[in-house]
Design a protein around this motif. Sequence first.
Motif, PDB file in Angstrom:
ATOM      1  N   ASP A  51       0.827  -1.216   0.000  1.00 62.48           N
ATOM      2  CA  ASP A  51       0.000   0.000   0.000  1.00 62.48           C
ATOM      3  C   ASP A  51       0.858   1.261   0.000  1.00 62.48           C
ATOM      4  OD1 ASP A  51      -2.138  -1.674   0.100  1.00 62.48           O
ATOM      5  OD2 ASP A  51      -2.497  -1.421   2.249  1.00 62.48           O
ATOM      6  N   SER A  52       0.318   2.305  -0.584  1.00 63.88           N
ATOM      7  CA  SER A  52       0.999   3.604  -0.602  1.00 63.88           C
ATOM      8  C   SER A  52      -0.025   4.679  -0.948  1.00 63.88           C
ATOM      9  CB  SER A  52       2.103   3.596  -1.654  1.00 63.88           C
ATOM     10  OG  SER A  52       2.581   4.907  -1.888  1.00 63.88           O
ATOM     11  N   THR A  53       0.110   5.835  -0.333  1.00 64.64           N
ATOM     12  CA  THR A  53      -0.656   7.008  -0.770  1.00 64.64           C
ATOM     13  C   THR A  53       0.317   7.986  -1.428  1.00 64.64           C
ATOM     14  OG1 THR A  53      -2.298   6.747   0.963  1.00 64.64           O
ATOM     15  CG2 THR A  53      -2.107   8.944  -0.015  1.00 64.64           C
ATOM     16  N   ARG A  54       1.254   8.512  -0.605  1.00 64.68           N
ATOM     17  CA  ARG A  54       2.157   9.559  -1.071  1.00 64.68           C
ATOM     18  C   ARG A  54       3.041   9.138  -2.244  1.00 64.68           C
ATOM     19  NH1 ARG A  54       0.708  10.643   3.850  1.00 64.68           N
ATOM     20  NH2 ARG A  54       0.756   8.388   3.959  1.00 64.68           N
ATOM     21  N   THR A  55       3.746   8.021  -2.083  1.00 69.91           N
ATOM     22  CA  THR A  55       4.782   7.670  -3.063  1.00 69.91           C
ATOM     23  C   THR A  55       4.164   7.359  -4.425  1.00 69.91           C
ATOM     24  OG1 THR A  55       5.994   6.743  -1.189  1.00 69.91           O
ATOM     25  CG2 THR A  55       6.826   6.222  -3.386  1.00 69.91           C
ATOM     26  N   ARG A  56       3.095   6.579  -4.427  1.00 68.82           N
ATOM     27  CA  ARG A  56       2.507   6.187  -5.711  1.00 68.82           C
ATOM     28  C   ARG A  56       1.928   7.401  -6.453  1.00 68.82           C
ATOM     29  NH1 ARG A  56      -1.918   5.260  -7.986  1.00 68.82           N
ATOM     30  NH2 ARG A  56      -3.256   5.474  -6.164  1.00 68.82           N
ATOM     31  N   VAL A 103       9.111   0.476  -8.293  1.00 64.08           N
ATOM     32  CA  VAL A 103       8.690  -0.730  -7.563  1.00 64.08           C
ATOM     33  C   VAL A 103       8.595  -0.495  -6.074  1.00 64.08           C
ATOM     34  CG1 VAL A 103       9.110  -3.204  -7.237  1.00 64.08           C
ATOM     35  CG2 VAL A 103      10.147  -2.017  -9.167  1.00 64.08           C
ATOM     36  N   ARG A 104       7.459  -0.812  -5.508  1.00 63.64           N
ATOM     37  CA  ARG A 104       7.350  -0.951  -4.040  1.00 63.64           C
ATOM     38  C   ARG A 104       7.014  -2.401  -3.748  1.00 63.64           C
ATOM     39  NH1 ARG A 104       4.481   2.741   0.464  1.00 63.64           N
ATOM     40  NH2 ARG A 104       6.348   3.927  -0.050  1.00 63.64           N
ATOM     41  N   HIS A 105       7.763  -2.999  -2.817  1.00 68.47           N
ATOM     42  CA  HIS A 105       7.572  -4.418  -2.535  1.00 68.47           C
ATOM     43  C   HIS A 105       7.834  -4.682  -1.058  1.00 68.47           C
ATOM     44  CE1 HIS A 105       7.669  -8.752  -3.125  1.00 68.47           C
ATOM     45  NE2 HIS A 105       7.272  -8.567  -4.369  1.00 68.47           N
ATOM     46  N   GLU A 133      15.244  -0.031   2.033  1.00 69.98           N
ATOM     47  CA  GLU A 133      15.510   1.370   1.652  1.00 69.98           C
ATOM     48  C   GLU A 133      14.292   2.027   1.001  1.00 69.98           C
ATOM     49  OE1 GLU A 133      18.667   3.492   0.669  1.00 69.98           O
ATOM     50  OE2 GLU A 133      20.247   2.019   1.023  1.00 69.98           O
ATOM     51  N   HIS A 134      14.288   3.333   1.014  1.00 74.40           N
ATOM     52  CA  HIS A 134      13.245   4.152   0.370  1.00 74.40           C
ATOM     53  C   HIS A 134      13.984   5.407  -0.128  1.00 74.40           C
ATOM     54  CE1 HIS A 134       9.561   5.936  -0.681  1.00 74.40           C
ATOM     55  NE2 HIS A 134       8.886   5.858   0.456  1.00 74.40           N
ATOM     56  N   PRO A 135      14.785   5.245  -1.206  1.00 73.66           N
ATOM     57  CA  PRO A 135      15.719   6.328  -1.568  1.00 73.66           C
ATOM     58  C   PRO A 135      15.068   7.647  -1.947  1.00 73.66           C
ATOM     59  CG  PRO A 135      15.792   4.507  -3.173  1.00 73.66           C
ATOM     60  CD  PRO A 135      14.990   4.021  -2.018  1.00 73.66           C
ATOM     61  N   HIS A 268       8.267  14.223   9.329  1.00 69.45           N
ATOM     62  CA  HIS A 268       7.671  12.880   9.426  1.00 69.45           C
ATOM     63  C   HIS A 268       7.402  12.444   7.996  1.00 69.45           C
ATOM     64  CE1 HIS A 268       5.126   9.510  10.403  1.00 69.45           C
ATOM     65  NE2 HIS A 268       5.168   9.755  11.696  1.00 69.45           N
ATOM     66  N   PRO A 269       7.794  11.197   7.626  1.00 65.66           N
ATOM     67  CA  PRO A 269       7.581  10.785   6.228  1.00 65.66           C
ATOM     68  C   PRO A 269       6.123  10.502   5.898  1.00 65.66           C
ATOM     69  CG  PRO A 269       8.480   8.970   7.542  1.00 65.66           C
ATOM     70  CD  PRO A 269       8.481  10.179   8.430  1.00 65.66           C
ATOM     71  N   GLY A 270       5.286  10.306   6.958  1.00 69.66           N
ATOM     72  CA  GLY A 270       3.911   9.914   6.723  1.00 69.66           C
ATOM     73  C   GLY A 270       3.847   8.441   6.301  1.00 69.66           C
TER      74      GLY A 270
END
Length: 315
Positions: A51-56, A103-105, A133-135, A268-270
């Motif tokens: 799941d993702s809100t911000r990144t996607r 890719v998020r996994h 990581e989340h570069p 905060h990254p959220g």
Amino acid sequence: MRHLLSTRDLSRETAVGILDVAEDMADVAGREVKKLPALRGKTVVNLFFEDSTRTRISFEAAAKRLSADVINFSAKGSSVSKGESLKDTAQTLAAMGADAVVVRHQASGAPSVLAQSGWIDAGIVNAGDGTHEHPTQALLDAFTIRRRLHGASARGRDLDGVTVTIVGDILHSRVARSNVWLLTTLGAHVHLVAPATLVPLGIGDWPVTIGYDLDAAIDASPDVVMMLRIQAERMHAAFFPNAREYSREWGLDDERLDRLPAASLVMHPGPMNRGLEISANAADSARSTVLEQVANGVSIRMAVLYLLLSGTGEL
Ligand code: CP
């Protein structure tokens, strides 16, 4: 570098270069027409197994602002539920003409497997893999700090001498890991604060200092306090007695917020657990950069996609 998999292998020069291109992209965001033709004809696939809100949404906005076509794939509701593998899923999307795959996994290392396997020829961007990581999150955090500290003269600068305290669930945090590598490469001093149960094994090899007392860390007046989300979905054991106890010992509450210098940034990254790791007042205060981080994320992701898909095709 054809892929962005980690901040650990970014040099200072490459990292500052990405931040500087993101400054140019932020200028575009300030215009009435927020669009550039740079990636016309290119296709970006957002491949999200978690799941993702911000990144996607941010990668989608970034690709569209650069005039790329975007294909959004979410594992939920896809043939992954019928057992389709990462390889077959990625090759199916590549066959539709992907130039870059974001890719998020849930598995640490999944983006590296895609990049190194030769299954697909696209540039791979790690949008968060397990606890690894989340570069792009770290890049947008560094960009936010640099902009707040240096304003209009931020271009070309690093974070030499900046003090950043990262607090909370370090054990499960890919954001913490990417920030530790990137911020220290840029010259910042990183101090980690967490309950002993949420400190990873092997942390003695990280280029950081470690503490267990948030009040002492606040009294040291850091330039930045970065609060981490408690990742309940990755916790399969009791890492602290209860939420109230965690909040009392390691939460940025109103009293600690009052003791922070007025110029210190609260990050905060959220997504945030309000009332657990951060109080509502801290999250919404003038010192909070939470929404700036989201806005800056689009500029950083535009920069990364632009560098990977145009010119030399390298970061
Ligand atoms: N910060 C971050 O990665 O948020 P999302 O999980 O909503 O993408």
